[in-house]
Design a protein around this motif. Structure first.
Motif, PDB file in Angstrom:
ATOM      1  N   ILE A  87      20.342  -5.619  -1.286  1.00 14.19           N
ATOM      2  CA  ILE A  87      21.453  -6.145  -2.083  1.00 14.19           C
ATOM      3  C   ILE A  87      21.101  -7.505  -2.667  1.00 14.19           C
ATOM      4  N   ALA A 132      29.116  -4.817  -1.174  1.00  8.14           N
ATOM      5  CA  ALA A 132      28.868  -6.244  -0.942  1.00  8.14           C
ATOM      6  C   ALA A 132      29.770  -6.785   0.163  1.00  8.14           C
ATOM      7  N   PRO A 144      32.243   1.404 -11.021  1.00  6.23           N
ATOM      8  CA  PRO A 144      31.028   0.774 -10.492  1.00  6.23           C
ATOM      9  C   PRO A 144      31.294  -0.592  -9.850  1.00  6.23           C
ATOM     10  N   GLN A 145      32.223  -1.338 -10.408  1.00  2.00           N
ATOM     11  CA  GLN A 145      32.528  -2.642  -9.831  1.00  2.00           C
ATOM     12  C   GLN A 145      33.213  -2.486  -8.466  1.00  2.00           C
ATOM     13  N   ALA A 178      21.408  -8.181  -6.753  1.00  2.00           N
ATOM     14  CA  ALA A 178      22.766  -8.700  -6.986  1.00  2.00           C
ATOM     15  C   ALA A 178      22.923  -9.330  -8.370  1.00  2.00           C
ATOM     16  N   VAL A 181      22.953  -6.633 -11.121  1.00  2.72           N
ATOM     17  CA  VAL A 181      24.159  -5.811 -11.028  1.00  2.72           C
ATOM     18  C   VAL A 181      25.360  -6.575 -11.575  1.00  2.72           C
ATOM     19  N   TRP A 182      25.464  -7.848 -11.237  1.00  2.00           N
ATOM     20  CA  TRP A 182      26.619  -8.619 -11.716  1.00  2.00           C
ATOM     21  C   TRP A 182      26.576  -8.845 -13.225  1.00  2.00           C
ATOM     22  N   TRP A 241      30.478  -1.494  -6.013  1.00  9.31           N
ATOM     23  CA  TRP A 241      29.607  -2.628  -5.706  1.00  9.31           C
ATOM     24  C   TRP A 241      30.311  -3.632  -4.799  1.00  9.31           C
TER      25      TRP A 241
END
Length: 121
Positions: free
Chosen positions: A11, A109, A101-102, A15, A18-19, A105
């Motif tokens: 992760i 996280a 997806p958010q 990260a 992805v963000w 994620w």
């Protein structure tokens, strides 16, 4: 817990990317809301707030502060994202799906930060 934490260590490496991707998706959703409903629409305003919250994410995650603040930040962001996704359903089912997806994620996280919190000495 150490083995589970090491399993989730990937992760940290992804990260940032992805963000950025999730932020771009949110900008696209906001653009669509703006086109359909305008900037005074409550969904547009909530989406802007969420985008700012997501942009500030590194400030309240465990990388810059303690895991207690990180887990609270993750949970708050997750709850607001789910609320936003629900609100988007009234505008467009498709726009709502762009938030999946958010949510996924943030869930991953949050588990990661939770395990880090549990694993603290």
């Amino acid at each position: 817990m150490k083995s589970f934490l090491s399993y989730l260590s990937w992760i940290d490496g992804v990260a940032g990317a992805v963000w950025v991707l999730l932020s771009l998706i949110m900008v696209g959703v906001l653009f669509q809301i703006y086109r359909k409903k305008g900037s005074s629409n409550p969904s547009f305003i909530l989406g802007l707030f969420l985008l700012v919250l997501v942009s500030l994410y590194p400030l309240y995650t465990s990388f810059f502060t303690n895991p207690e603040v990180g887990i609270i930040g993750n949970i708050v962001t997750l709850l607001i994202t789910v609320a936003y996704m629900t609100r988007l359903k009234s505008i467009s089912q498709q726009l709502s799906r762009f938030m999946i997806p958010q949510v996924v994620w943030l869930f991953i996280a949050t588990i990661y930060v939770g395990v880090m919190l549990i694993d603290q000495p």
